[in-house]
Design a protein around this motif. Structure first.
Motif, short mmCIF file in Angstrom:
data_model
loop_
_atom_site.label_atom_id
_atom_site.label_comp_id
_atom_site.label_asym_id
_atom_site.label_seq_id
_atom_site.Cartn_x
_atom_site.Cartn_y
_atom_site.Cartn_z
N SER A 197 8.78 -33.69 23.43
CA SER A 197 8.92 -32.50 24.28
C SER A 197 8.24 -31.31 23.60
CB SER A 197 10.40 -32.19 24.51
OG SER A 197 10.99 -31.77 23.29
N GLN A 198 7.93 -30.29 24.39
CA GLN A 198 7.27 -29.10 23.84
C GLN A 198 8.11 -28.44 22.76
OE1 GLN A 198 3.99 -28.42 24.68
NE2 GLN A 198 4.21 -27.17 22.85
N ASN A 199 9.43 -28.41 22.96
CA ASN A 199 10.33 -27.80 21.95
C ASN A 199 10.23 -28.54 20.61
OD1 ASN A 199 11.26 -25.86 23.67
ND2 ASN A 199 13.19 -26.90 24.16
N ARG A 200 10.22 -29.87 20.69
CA ARG A 200 10.14 -30.67 19.46
C ARG A 200 8.77 -30.54 18.80
NH1 ARG A 200 14.28 -35.84 19.76
NH2 ARG A 200 16.07 -34.54 20.25
N ILE A 201 7.74 -30.49 19.63
CA ILE A 201 6.38 -30.30 19.09
C ILE A 201 6.29 -28.96 18.38
CG2 ILE A 201 3.95 -29.94 19.72
CD1 ILE A 201 4.41 -32.06 21.97
N ASP A 202 6.83 -27.91 19.00
CA ASP A 202 6.80 -26.57 18.39
C ASP A 202 7.57 -26.54 17.07
OD1 ASP A 202 5.25 -25.65 20.47
OD2 ASP A 202 6.94 -24.73 21.55
N PHE A 203 8.71 -27.24 17.05
CA PHE A 203 9.53 -27.29 15.83
C PHE A 203 8.75 -27.95 14.69
CE2 PHE A 203 12.75 -29.12 13.00
CZ PHE A 203 13.58 -28.02 12.80
N ILE A 204 8.14 -29.09 14.99
CA ILE A 204 7.34 -29.80 13.98
C ILE A 204 6.13 -28.96 13.57
CG2 ILE A 204 5.84 -31.81 13.63
CD1 ILE A 204 7.83 -33.39 15.45
N SER A 205 5.50 -28.35 14.55
CA SER A 205 4.31 -27.54 14.29
C SER A 205 4.60 -26.39 13.32
CB SER A 205 3.77 -27.00 15.61
OG SER A 205 2.55 -26.36 15.40
N ASN A 206 5.77 -25.78 13.47
CA ASN A 206 6.16 -24.69 12.56
C ASN A 206 6.31 -25.18 11.13
OD1 ASN A 206 6.15 -22.71 14.52
ND2 ASN A 206 8.30 -23.02 15.06
N TYR A 207 6.81 -26.41 10.96
CA TYR A 207 6.92 -26.98 9.61
C TYR A 207 5.53 -27.22 9.01
CZ TYR A 207 11.92 -27.67 8.97
OH TYR A 207 13.26 -27.46 8.73
N PHE A 208 4.63 -27.76 9.83
CA PHE A 208 3.27 -27.97 9.34
C PHE A 208 2.63 -26.65 8.94
CE2 PHE A 208 3.28 -32.27 11.28
CZ PHE A 208 2.67 -32.96 10.26
N LYS A 209 2.85 -25.63 9.76
CA LYS A 209 2.27 -24.31 9.47
C LYS A 209 2.81 -23.76 8.15
CE LYS A 209 1.87 -22.10 13.34
NZ LYS A 209 2.25 -21.28 14.50
N GLU A 210 4.13 -23.88 7.97
CA GLU A 210 4.77 -23.33 6.78
C GLU A 210 4.44 -24.09 5.50
OE1 GLU A 210 9.23 -22.17 5.12
OE2 GLU A 210 8.99 -22.74 7.22
N TYR A 211 4.36 -25.41 5.60
CA TYR A 211 4.25 -26.22 4.38
C TYR A 211 2.88 -26.86 4.16
CZ TYR A 211 9.30 -25.69 4.21
OH TYR A 211 10.56 -25.16 4.15
N ARG A 212 1.90 -26.59 5.01
CA ARG A 212 0.58 -27.21 4.91
C ARG A 212 -0.01 -27.07 3.50
NH1 ARG A 212 -3.68 -28.82 8.04
NH2 ARG A 212 -2.51 -28.41 9.92
N VAL A 213 -0.06 -25.86 2.99
CA VAL A 213 -0.68 -25.61 1.68
C VAL A 213 0.08 -26.33 0.58
CG1 VAL A 213 -1.25 -23.81 -0.01
CG2 VAL A 213 -1.69 -23.42 2.42
N ALA A 214 1.41 -26.25 0.63
CA ALA A 214 2.24 -26.88 -0.41
C ALA A 214 2.07 -28.40 -0.39
CB ALA A 214 3.71 -26.51 -0.21
N ILE A 215 2.02 -29.00 0.80
CA ILE A 215 1.87 -30.46 0.89
C ILE A 215 0.48 -30.87 0.39
CG2 ILE A 215 1.66 -32.42 2.49
CD1 ILE A 215 3.88 -31.05 4.15
N ARG A 216 -0.56 -30.12 0.77
CA ARG A 216 -1.91 -30.44 0.29
C ARG A 216 -1.99 -30.34 -1.23
NH1 ARG A 216 -6.05 -32.36 2.78
NH2 ARG A 216 -7.48 -30.82 1.95
N LYS A 217 -1.23 -29.40 -1.79
CA LYS A 217 -1.21 -29.26 -3.25
C LYS A 217 -0.52 -30.48 -3.89
CE LYS A 217 -0.32 -25.88 -6.83
NZ LYS A 217 0.18 -24.57 -7.16
N VAL A 218 0.60 -30.91 -3.31
CA VAL A 218 1.30 -32.11 -3.80
C VAL A 218 0.36 -33.32 -3.73
CG1 VAL A 218 3.14 -33.77 -3.26
CG2 VAL A 218 3.65 -31.33 -3.32
N LEU A 219 -0.36 -33.45 -2.61
CA LEU A 219 -1.28 -34.58 -2.45
C LEU A 219 -2.41 -34.53 -3.47
CD1 LEU A 219 -1.56 -34.85 1.44
CD2 LEU A 219 -0.62 -36.56 -0.10
N SER A 220 -2.89 -33.34 -3.80
CA SER A 220 -3.99 -33.25 -4.77
C SER A 220 -3.55 -33.62 -6.17
CB SER A 220 -4.61 -31.84 -4.77
OG SER A 220 -3.75 -30.93 -5.41
N VAL A 221 -2.27 -33.40 -6.47
CA VAL A 221 -1.75 -33.72 -7.80
C VAL A 221 -1.38 -35.20 -7.90
CG1 VAL A 221 0.14 -33.25 -9.42
CG2 VAL A 221 -0.97 -31.37 -8.22
N THR A 222 -0.91 -35.77 -6.79
CA THR A 222 -0.46 -37.16 -6.83
C THR A 222 -1.53 -38.08 -6.26
OG1 THR A 222 0.63 -36.84 -4.71
CG2 THR A 222 2.00 -36.65 -6.66
#
Length: 198
Positions: free
Chosen positions: A96-121
């Motif tokens: 649903s659009q609500n669930r997509i928006d919820f997930i999208s906000n997490y991606f927006k907030e944590y994108r840089v941090a996750i990419r950093k974790v991936l670059s280290v591991t």
């Protein structure tokens, strides 16, 4: 943009998140939060089961959905999938659009941090960025009066992807150094042949 290769199991697991009868809103939010926090090493998988609301969900379905969404996050972030592409993919799998928006906000907030974790591991080897050498000459040793043998000291400066520099040092005889140079030239030729074919 690189193509996203997700298995059928992963896509089914992501699609399970669209089933609002099976996964109530509070459970959905808990699963998404837990997935992102586990990747960022702020929580562990056991935290997923500490929420009492989770008990209403079939354990096997929950584990499959959790695992699938972890893979979904890692794969999309590994190739740096953009927000619009992630939203489109979630829409294709009936969220649903609500669930997509919820997930999208997490991606927006944590994108840089996750990419950093991936670059280290990752499993990339250090890159050689500089080479220095010197020639030492051993005149004699404790056991032999005259030795007169040249020894090459090779210093390699390396760099990991996260800009951490390292040093590798080794000593070799003239024959060993010639063998190393021969093998490096052979490797270079192999790479050149491969690039011509592709």
């Amino acid at each position: 943009m690189n193509s996203l290769n997700l298995s059928e199991d992963v896509l089914k697991g992501v699609e399970t998140l669209s089933d609002e009868k099976l996964i109530a809103e509070n459970v959905f939010k808990h699963i998404i939060d837990c997935c992102f926090q586990v990747i960022l090493k702020r929580k562990t998988e056991s935290d997923l089961f500490e929420n009492k609301a989770i008990s209403s969900v079939d354990t096997i379905a929950l584990k499959q959905t959790y695992s699938a969404f972890i893979v979904f996050i890692l794969e999309t972030m590994k190739i740096n999938y953009d927000q619009a592409s992630i939203k489109n993919l979630l829409e294709e799998h009936k969220l649903s659009q609500n669930r997509i928006d919820f997930i999208s906000n997490y991606f927006k907030e944590y994108r840089v941090a996750i990419r950093k974790v991936l670059s280290v591991t990752n499993f990339h080897f250090p890159h050689i960025i500089d080479v220095n050498w010197r020639l030492d000459f051993f005149m004699k040793s404790n056991s032999v009066e005259k030795l007169n043998q040249p020894v090459y000291i090779i210093n390699l400066t390396t760099e990991q992807e996260e800009n951490i520099k390292g040093k590798v040092q080794f000593a070799c005889t003239l024959e060993q150094l010639q063998d190393l140079v021969f093998k490096l030239r052979d490797a270079q030729k192999q790479i050149e042949r491969s690039s011509i074919k592709s």
